[in-house]
Scaffold this active site. Structure first.
Site, PDB file in Angstrom:
ATOM      1  N   TYR A 117       1.027  -1.062   0.336  1.00 10.63           N
ATOM      2  CA  TYR A 117       0.248  -0.130   0.064  1.00 10.63           C
ATOM      3  C   TYR A 117       0.484   1.051   0.134  1.00 10.63           C
ATOM      4  CZ  TYR A 117      -4.397  -3.526   1.063  1.00 10.63           C
ATOM      5  OH  TYR A 117      -4.234  -4.323   0.993  1.00 10.63           O
ATOM      6  N   HIS A 167      -4.603   6.070  -1.000  1.00 11.23           N
ATOM      7  CA  HIS A 167      -5.357   5.686   0.512  1.00 11.23           C
ATOM      8  C   HIS A 167      -3.825   6.474   1.700  1.00 11.23           C
ATOM      9  CE1 HIS A 167      -9.268   4.934   1.090  1.00 11.23           C
ATOM     10  NE2 HIS A 167      -9.369   4.186   1.796  1.00 11.23           N
TER      11      HIS A 167
END
Length: 187
Positions: free
Chosen positions: A14, A19
């Site tokens: 990630y 995000h």
């Protein structure tokens, strides 16, 4: 003490995603103010330090985005801090890449991390810095978009947004969210 939480998802896969821009801002704040992010507690990675004359706790919740409120609730309970001393930094698909929008309160606006924080804190009345990551293309899955990486041609704008967010934090701490809004909100 101010609690400054940057939202994101834990894990290498990630890093650098839309995000996780909240994590990126926290990392830059830690570097800029020599704050060691060396405490693994309260379902997060934390670091205590000073930003100007203000004591701060930088927080990167490790609960995954949709459960960010669990971490913040534990932090506030442990340090006996009031929600007035919370500043949350997170991604916003309604803003162009690198743009900022500061607010003293508000709804979740569809952001699951903020929904979780509102549910766990029992209020929408906490300050936030939203960092623009750009709107998803038509017919594109929202989860795929926010968990995707920025294209190379947007990296300068991403860097500029992170830098502006880092500069906005001491303004909010020293002079208040209204001053921060006047100085940093996207025109």
């Amino acid at each position: 003490m101010y609690i400054i939480a940057g939202l994101g998802n834990p894990g290498k896969q990630y890093e650098g995603t839309r995000h996780n821009i909240g994590f990126a801002v926290i990392d830059e704040l830690a570097d800029a103010y020599n704050i060691n992010m060396d405490m693994a507690k309260h379902k997060g990675i934390c670091g205590k330090g000073m930003i100007g004359s203000n004591k701060v706790l930088l927080v990167k919740p490790q609960t995954f985005m949709n459960n960010s409120g669990e971490c913040l609730r534990e932090v506030l309970d442990y340090y006996k801090e009031d929600v007035d001393n919370v500043l949350v930094i997170y991604d916003d698909i309604c803003l162009d890449v690198g743009r900022l929008r500061l607010r003293p309160k508000g709804s979740a606006g569809g952001h699951n991390g903020i929904k979780s924080i509102i549910a766990h804190l029992g209020t929408e009345e906490f300050s936030r810095i939203r960092v623009g990551v750009g709107d998803k293309p038509k017919n594109y899955d929202l989860a795929d978009w926010v968990l995707g990486h920025f294209p190379k041609e947007q990296l300068d704008d991403v860097r500029a947004g992170i830098d502006k967010a880092v500069k906005a934090v001491p303004v909010v701490l020293d002079r208040g969210i209204e001053e921060g809004m006047n100085e940093f909100n996207a025109k």
